[in-house]
Design a protein around this motif. Structure first.
Motif: not given
Length: 176
Positions: A6-33
């Motif tokens: 089988t193909n070896p697993p991809k190496a883990r990146r420290w920040f795999p999806h920076p745009a998603l992380s930024a969106f999730m932080l913004l969404l968290w702050l909006l939900l937490a109000n």
């Protein structure tokens, strides 16, 4: 080629999806109000950990080729959701015999699974419509709508307002 290798697993990146992380932080702050230091730290931790742990499930890194068009798309979808809620409430509270529900086959010009998922989800987010089935062989999305008077016009509007911008943002632009 040996089928047992089988193909070896991809190496883990420290920040795999920076745009998603930024969106999730913004969404968290909006939900937490709250924009307190504790909420920022907790939101940042979650916005980093969730994409990091789930990166093995993502087939490829998401590339947003036209971020301003994506912002415009999100605003259009939010506006359409607002307007559709008002129209749907008026139709539901009105006489039921005036509704014209129908199923429509919306032909797909997009090809990537992620883009098709966004298109189908966008349609389902708009009150009064739902994506009911996806036929990849014939390349169409089956959509049910609670009220349609002109099927061709409704299909053209969905393709113009939702599919075309998604195609431009995620599929059609040249790669950097």
């Amino acid at each position: 080629m040996n089928p047992h290798i089988t193909n070896p697993p991809k190496a883990r990146r420290w920040f795999p999806h920076p745009a998603l992380s930024a969106f999730m932080l913004l969404l968290w702050l909006l939900l937490a109000n709250s924009v307190s230091a504790g909420q920022i730290v907790l939101g940042s931790l979650l916005a980093w950990l969730i994409p990091w742990f789930s990166q093995g499930f993502w087939p490829e890194t998401l590339r947003i080729r036209k971020p301003l068009l994506l912002v415009k798309f999100v605003l259009v979808v939010l506006w359409d959701i607002l307007i559709a809620n008002v129209i749907l409430a008026a139709r539901i509270l009105g006489p039921m015999n005036k509704l014209q529900p129908t199923f429509m086959r919306v032909p797909l010009d997009i090809e990537q699974e992620f883009t098709i998922t966004l298109f189908a989800s966008t349609i389902s987010l708009t009150p009064g419509t739902v994506s009911a089935d996806l036929n990849m062989e014939e390349k169409y999305l089956l959509v049910h709508s609670l009220h349609v008077t002109d099927i061709d016009a409704a299909i053209a509007e969905m393709k113009q307002r939702y599919e075309a911008p998604l195609k431009e943002v995620f599929e059609c632009s040249p790669q950097p």
